[in-house]
Design an enzyme around this catalytic site. Structure first.
Site, PDB file in Angstrom:
ATOM      1  N   GLY A  57      27.485  79.893  67.031  1.00  0.00           N
ATOM      2  CA  GLY A  57      27.061  78.719  66.389  1.00  0.00           C
ATOM      3  C   GLY A  57      26.460  79.257  64.897  1.00  0.00           C
ATOM      4  O   GLY A  57      26.194  80.417  64.601  1.00  0.00           O
ATOM      5  N   CYS A  84      27.894  86.151  69.799  1.00  0.00           N
ATOM      6  CA  CYS A  84      27.430  86.085  68.622  1.00  0.00           C
ATOM      7  C   CYS A  84      25.952  85.367  68.746  1.00  0.00           C
ATOM      8  O   CYS A  84      25.055  85.957  69.327  1.00  0.00           O
ATOM      9  CB  CYS A  84      28.536  85.386  67.545  1.00  0.00           C
ATOM     10  N   TYR A  85      25.919  84.302  68.097  1.00  0.00           N
ATOM     11  CA  TYR A  85      24.718  83.488  68.282  1.00  0.00           C
ATOM     12  C   TYR A  85      24.397  83.537  69.956  1.00  0.00           C
ATOM     13  O   TYR A  85      23.014  83.602  70.124  1.00  0.00           O
ATOM     14  CB  TYR A  85      24.736  82.055  67.782  1.00  0.00           C
ATOM     15  N   HIS A 175      33.248  87.914  67.849  1.00  0.00           N
ATOM     16  CA  HIS A 175      34.183  86.821  68.497  1.00  0.00           C
ATOM     17  C   HIS A 175      35.386  87.237  69.243  1.00  0.00           C
ATOM     18  O   HIS A 175      36.305  87.491  68.536  1.00  0.00           O
ATOM     19  CB  HIS A 175      34.506  85.848  67.370  1.00  0.00           C
ATOM     20  N   GLU A 177      37.436  85.593  71.075  1.00  0.00           N
ATOM     21  CA  GLU A 177      38.334  84.668  71.046  1.00  0.00           C
ATOM     22  C   GLU A 177      39.359  84.476  69.848  1.00  0.00           C
ATOM     23  O   GLU A 177      40.435  83.745  70.060  1.00  0.00           O
ATOM     24  CB  GLU A 177      37.528  83.208  71.387  1.00  0.00           C
ATOM     25  N   SER A 228      55.058  55.799  72.441  1.00  0.00           N
ATOM     26  CA  SER A 228      55.269  56.051  70.998  1.00  0.00           C
ATOM     27  C   SER A 228      56.537  57.057  70.849  1.00  0.00           C
ATOM     28  O   SER A 228      56.951  56.983  69.699  1.00  0.00           O
ATOM     29  CB  SER A 228      54.173  56.737  70.367  1.00  0.00           C
ATOM     30  N   GLY A 229      56.826  57.525  72.082  1.00  0.00           N
ATOM     31  CA  GLY A 229      58.050  58.437  71.880  1.00  0.00           C
ATOM     32  C   GLY A 229      57.538  59.952  71.589  1.00  0.00           C
ATOM     33  O   GLY A 229      58.101  60.903  71.542  1.00  0.00           O
ATOM     34  N   GLY A 230      55.783  60.000  71.440  1.00  0.00           N
ATOM     35  CA  GLY A 230      55.545  61.161  71.329  1.00  0.00           C
ATOM     36  C   GLY A 230      55.420  61.869  72.701  1.00  0.00           C
ATOM     37  O   GLY A 230      55.618  61.199  73.496  1.00  0.00           O
ATOM     38  N   VAL A 231      54.967  63.145  72.425  1.00  0.00           N
ATOM     39  CA  VAL A 231      54.850  64.044  73.595  1.00  0.00           C
ATOM     40  C   VAL A 231      53.726  63.557  74.773  1.00  0.00           C
ATOM     41  O   VAL A 231      53.915  63.165  75.725  1.00  0.00           O
ATOM     42  CB  VAL A 231      54.539  65.589  73.246  1.00  0.00           C
ATOM     43  N   ASP A 232      52.393  63.247  74.083  1.00  0.00           N
ATOM     44  CA  ASP A 232      51.458  62.803  74.974  1.00  0.00           C
ATOM     45  C   ASP A 232      51.641  61.510  75.690  1.00  0.00           C
ATOM     46  O   ASP A 232      51.320  61.445  77.061  1.00  0.00           O
ATOM     47  CB  ASP A 232      50.348  62.762  74.004  1.00  0.00           C
ATOM     48  N   SER A 233      52.186  60.552  75.121  1.00  0.00           N
ATOM     49  CA  SER A 233      52.249  59.103  75.836  1.00  0.00           C
ATOM     50  C   SER A 233      53.492  59.294  76.789  1.00  0.00           C
ATOM     51  O   SER A 233      53.435  58.836  78.106  1.00  0.00           O
ATOM     52  CB  SER A 233      52.367  58.059  74.940  1.00  0.00           C
ATOM     53  N   SER A 234      54.368  60.100  76.469  1.00  0.00           N
ATOM     54  CA  SER A 234      55.778  60.278  77.242  1.00  0.00           C
ATOM     55  C   SER A 234      55.153  61.179  78.483  1.00  0.00           C
ATOM     56  O   SER A 234      55.605  60.557  79.615  1.00  0.00           O
ATOM     57  CB  SER A 234      56.712  61.107  76.896  1.00  0.00           C
ATOM     58  N   LYS A 374      47.034  70.592  74.302  1.00  0.00           N
ATOM     59  CA  LYS A 374      48.524  70.203  73.770  1.00  0.00           C
ATOM     60  C   LYS A 374      49.292  71.058  74.677  1.00  0.00           C
ATOM     61  O   LYS A 374      50.325  70.336  75.016  1.00  0.00           O
ATOM     62  CB  LYS A 374      48.452  70.242  72.317  1.00  0.00           C
TER      63      LYS A 374
END
Ligand code: XMP
Length: 518
Positions: A57, A84-85, A175, A177, A228-234, A374
């Protein structure tokens, strides 16, 4: 709350906290990020984490009201890793000392050397005598807390890796990550192994649980979903359909600003392949008439947004009596982020794919992807049998081709743009580059230029090609195509798309540019 073994990440506001969660999810460990302000003793007891990580942080433990976790976290009897922090606050709370950075700050690449004693956390980590890590700290630990020992040092961080093995508390100054700590994932792997995680977070298991949860939430009510044809809504639509069958109706609004064949493909897949009840609302006349003569980008966006809500509402009403609205909201949209600029207030990023609709229509939300990143949504899409070509699609903005056609939008220009975009994407696919690129598209410029084709003069539009690499769309770099690829693509577009006689390649990064042209 998830029934999986849970790891709690307490967020102290680092820019890379989400990456910790990503690394853990890749290890099939379920984790959640919560800002330190919300982690109370009562929350801790309810969450019952199997292990805890303190993020980094921007604060200093010397700041007034410096962020810290509740002391009770140390009494849970579970392994803790401070980063770290997170290391500094841990040392300070457990009786060690932190010093203000005075000329000893370390930002960037550093090398940690091991001490003689090797611990489980470091199994397979020190491949050489020293290991590259990413440091980003001003203050540093100057005295470790009782019970801790040092297991790794760097020139400016004598306590780079410390641990109290008796209590399973670990603290690192760097870090693990980030990408610049190349072997960082091994540390997380060791940490979750020694914390006893079984790796029970898999997409197969998630799919079954999500289906059960949707059935539980929805009962026998009707659900509508804006596709919408996008990945998420599909993915959300296919998952919900698996759970409740024809209680789900999808509404696909065609605003006349879609890419070549897009409407046909979406309708064929959802209605014909998955048998999902689908209303295909062809409202292109309405949208294009309203956009006639509109050139200002913000007016375009607002017009499209307003019409979209009206049209969606009108068609959703055809379903009759729907109680729920399904949305493909993802985990990054719901993580509460720690805000230091406005004091200890919490900003919640909320994301409405069909902005404002739930309130306006009095609908409750079904958001089955709220816990997923995602790429987990993509994995779930595979699990549900969605074609790989569909799952890997580049993002496409809600306002569609309107923001790729700067200036006035006409049907003729849209037709030219669609063809150029299709040739460009075909080129990218033929050359096997599609998956290396985050987003690629053509924009039709409101500029006509003189050219010569055969023996004749041409006076046609110029088109700009855009291709970027990015992690989340917030920043982006242009994709370094070869000159051979660019010239082959330009030649194909000019030969195959009447109306275009000049092609340029946009090499602006974001910032200072944006990905879309408007
Ligand atoms: P910019 O142009 O802001 O775009 O760099 C970043 C990412 O967001 C997408 N984008 C949108 N997506 N509705 C959307 O659903 C929008 O209004 C919108 N505007 C931009 C853009 O395609 C890129 O992926």
């Amino acid at each position: 709350m998830s029934s999986h073994q849970r790891l709690l990440i307490i967020d102290f506001g680092s820019q890379v906290t989400q990456l910790i969660a990503r690394r853990l999810r890749e290890l099939n460990v379920y984790c959640e990020i919560h800002p330190y302000q919300t982690v109370t003793p009562v929350f801790l007891a309810g969450f019952a984490p199997k292990a805890v990580i303190f993020s980094g942080g921007p604060a200093s433990v010397f700041d007034d009201g410096a962020p810290h976790p509740p002391g009770e976290v140390f009494d849970l009897g579970v392994p803790i890793l401070g980063i770290c922090y997170g290391q500094q606050v841990m040392m300070q709370m457990l009786g060690g000392k932190v010093e203000r950075g005075q000329g000893t700050a370390e930002f960037g690449r550093a090398y940690v050397s091991h001490t003689d004693e090797r611990i489980d956390l470091l199994t397979g980590w020190f491949l050489d005598d020293r290991e590259q890590v990413w440091m980003s700290h001003g203050d540093h630990v100057s005295e470790i807390a009782p019970g801790f020992k040092v297991y790794g040092t760097s020139p400016n961080a004598p306590f780079a890796i410390t641990a109290d093995l008796g209590r399973n508390f670990y603290a690192v100054q760097f870090h693990p990550e980030v990408h610049h700590t190349p072997n960082g994932k091994t540390l997380y792997e060791n940490f979750v192994r020694l914390a006893g995680f079984a790796g029970d977070w898999t997409m197969g298991a998630y799919r079954d649980e999500a289906i059960a949860r949707i059935r539980d939430q929805v009962g026998d009510a009707k659900v509508i979903c804006g596709l919408s044809g996008g990945v998420d809504s599909s993915v959300a639509a296919v998952l919900i359909h698996e759970a409740i069958g024809d209680q789900l109706t999808c509404v696909f609004v065609d605003h006349g600003l879609l890419r070549q064949n897009e409407a046909t493909e979406v309708v064929a897949m959802f209605r014909d392949h998955y048998n999902i009840p689908l209303i295909h609302a062809d409202e292109s006349d309405l949208f294009l008439n309203e956009l006639d003569g509109v050139t200002d980008p913000e007016t375009k966006r607002k017009t499209i947004g307003r019409l979209f809500i009206d049209v969606f509402q009108k068609h959703a009403a055809e379903v009759g009596g729907a109680r729920f609205l399904a949305q493909g909201t993802l985990y990054p949209d719901v993580i509460e982020s720690v805000s230091f600029s406005g004091g200890p207030s919490v900003t919640i990023k909320s994301h409405h794919n069909v902005g404002g609709l739930p309130e306006k229509m009095g609908l409750e939300l079904v958001e089955p992807l709220r816990e997923l990143f995602k790429d987990e949504v993509r994995a779930l899409g595979h699990e549900l049998g969605l074609p790989a070509s569909f799952i890997g699609r580049h993002p496409f903005p809600g306002p569609g081709l309107a923001i790729r056609c700067p200036g006035e939008i006409t049907r003729d220009k849209l037709a030219i743009l669609r063809r150029a975009d299709a040739v460009y994407i075909d080129q990218i696919r033929r050359h096997g580059l599609y998956d290396d690129i985050w987003q690629a598209f053509a924009a039709l410029l409101p500029v006509r230029t003189v050219g010569v084709m055969g023996d004749g003069r041409t006076y046609d539009y110029a088109c700009a090609l855009r291709a970027v690499t990015s992690v989340d769309g917030m920043t982006a770099d242009y994709y370094p195509f070869s000159h051979a690829f660019l010239s082959e693509t330009a030649t194909r577009i000019i030969n195959e798309v009447p109306g275009i006689n000049r092609v340029t390649y946009d090499i602006t990064s974001k910032p200072p540019g944006t990905i879309e042209w408007e």
